[in-house]
Design a protein around this motif. Structure first.
Motif, PDB file in Angstrom:
ATOM      1  N   ARG A 168     -10.378  15.254  24.586  1.00  9.68           N
ATOM      2  CA  ARG A 168      -9.755  16.101  25.625  1.00  9.68           C
ATOM      3  C   ARG A 168      -9.032  17.285  25.002  1.00  9.68           C
ATOM      4  O   ARG A 168      -9.158  18.432  25.463  1.00  9.68           O
ATOM      5  N   TYR A 273     -12.353  16.571  34.623  1.00  7.49           N
ATOM      6  CA  TYR A 273     -12.954  15.435  33.929  1.00  7.49           C
ATOM      7  C   TYR A 273     -14.164  15.871  33.106  1.00  7.49           C
ATOM      8  O   TYR A 273     -14.731  15.058  32.386  1.00  7.49           O
ATOM      9  N   ARG A 274     -14.518  17.145  33.244  1.00  6.78           N
ATOM     10  CA  ARG A 274     -15.694  17.633  32.537  1.00  6.78           C
ATOM     11  C   ARG A 274     -15.489  19.081  32.137  1.00  6.78           C
ATOM     12  O   ARG A 274     -14.934  19.879  32.891  1.00  6.78           O
ATOM     13  N   MET A 281     -13.084   9.909  30.554  1.00  7.46           N
ATOM     14  CA  MET A 281     -13.000   8.720  31.414  1.00  7.46           C
ATOM     15  C   MET A 281     -11.804   7.884  30.979  1.00  7.46           C
ATOM     16  O   MET A 281     -11.273   8.032  29.865  1.00  7.46           O
ATOM     17  N   ALA A 285      -8.533  10.458  30.851  1.00  2.15           N
ATOM     18  CA  ALA A 285      -8.585  11.285  32.057  1.00  2.15           C
ATOM     19  C   ALA A 285      -7.403  11.059  32.977  1.00  2.15           C
ATOM     20  O   ALA A 285      -7.003  11.964  33.711  1.00  2.15           O
ATOM     21  N   HIS A 286      -6.826   9.847  32.952  1.00  4.55           N
ATOM     22  CA  HIS A 286      -5.726   9.536  33.874  1.00  4.55           C
ATOM     23  C   HIS A 286      -4.945   8.344  33.352  1.00  4.55           C
ATOM     24  O   HIS A 286      -5.522   7.372  32.867  1.00  4.55           O
ATOM     25  N   ASP A 302     -15.002   4.356  36.249  1.00  9.41           N
ATOM     26  CA  ASP A 302     -15.410   5.634  35.648  1.00  9.41           C
ATOM     27  C   ASP A 302     -16.654   5.443  34.778  1.00  9.41           C
ATOM     28  O   ASP A 302     -17.631   6.191  34.869  1.00  9.41           O
TER      29      ASP A 302
END
Length: 315
Positions: A168, A273-274, A281, A285-286, A302
């Protein structure tokens, strides 16, 4: 030996990475799964799998084994001392998984890892991702192992590498949100519990809430909010929490503490997310409160959905 090229490079072999790898392995899609740890974490952490997650995992061929290793519960109550304020049942859910499955996370990971191995897949362990750099139509991913540094060219890179995701950060995707001031105590213990042993109980009290959930082998998961919680809560602390916040008709004594931890509260979500063919995922992502195992359950969903989509594109 790591290959020089992979159609899909998955960074992180926690539950999400393993579930994605199983999905891709079943579809016959080329991938490389790496994880910085030499072995999977042998700790309980997320200890529940919900009905929808089990539905999503069913095509992977793992739910029967998960069911054998876990404990199926069909009741949830909200309590004030000895009084039940609310009692919910799951047995009327329109699914064969009309329960919640209590199972320590290391068991969930072990089942997924065994399934992956049975299909001919593998995890390359002791391999850390250092950076991801765009290179033509793909990406050069710099990896480090005991043998030194390697560069793998990948068409797709999937970050399942947790809250501090290198994937990320390399993609420049913001991780928006913050942290709460409080903390949670999590512990797996034995104790002389006389309340219903087939339900998850949520106790409200002026001192703060506490959740008690039965686990396999006669153990219980205890989750409670606690300001400035110690890093490794001990039996005395869990006893104090239970006797001040739990039922009043019984004196709780805690036997053995099999695992305990402090959990700092974060609420963050990736701004996307992309980014091109970089995908995120799970905790990359979260991130969530530990209540209800939200992080692992959403991450598993996910992974299965992403695996289907990637297989559809590449096949």
């Amino acid at each position: 030996m790591l290959p020089q090229h992979a159609k899909i490079l998955i960074v992180g072999a926690g539950p999400t990475g393993l579930a994605l790898a199983v999905t891709l392995q079943q579809a016959g899609v080329d991938y490389l799964l790496v994880d910085r740890l030499a072995a999977g974490l042998n700790t309980s952490r997320a200890a529940v799998i919900h009905a929808h997650t089990l539905e999503m995992l069913e095509p992977l061929g793992v739910v029967d084994e998960l069911g054998k290793r876990g404990r199926k519960l069909d009741h949830f109550s909200v309590r004030d001392g000895d009084r039940a304020l609310l009692r919910l049942t799951f047995d009327r859910l329109p699914t064969r998984f009309n329960h919640i499955l209590m199972i320590p996370q290391q068991e969930t990971e072990a089942v997924l890892a065994d399934r992956l191995a049975s299909l001919g897949g593998r995890v390359h362990r002791g391999v850390s991702a250092l950076s991801v750099r765009e290179a033509g139509a793909g990406f050069d991913v710099r990896l480090e192992s005991a043998d030194g540094e390697h560069v793998v060219r990948a068409d797709y890179v999937v970050g399942g590498d947790g809250m501090h995701s290198v994937v990320r950060e390399s993609a420049g995707i913001d991780f928006e949100g913050g942290s709460y001031a409080g903390s949670f105590v999590l512990a797996d213990v034995t104790m002389n519990w006389k309340t219903d042993r087939d339900e998850v109980a949520f106790y409200v009290s002026p001192e703060g809430p506490v959740v008690v959930a039965p686990l396999p082998h006669g153990r219980f998961r205890v989750v409670a909010t606690l300001e400035n919680a110690p890093e490794k809560p001990d039996a005395a602390l869990i006893e104090t929490i239970m006797n001040t916040r739990g039922p009043k008709s019984q004196k709780i004594s805690v036997g053995e503490v099999f695992w305990s931890s402090r959990f700092r509260l974060h609420h963050r979500v990736a701004s996307a997310y992309r980014k091109g063919n970089i995908l995120l995922m799970g905790d990359a992502a979260h991130v969530h409160s530990p209540a209800g195992g939200q992080g692992m359950n959403t991450g598993l969903v996910d992974a299965v959905i992403l695996g289907r989509l990637l297989a559809g594109v590449l096949k």
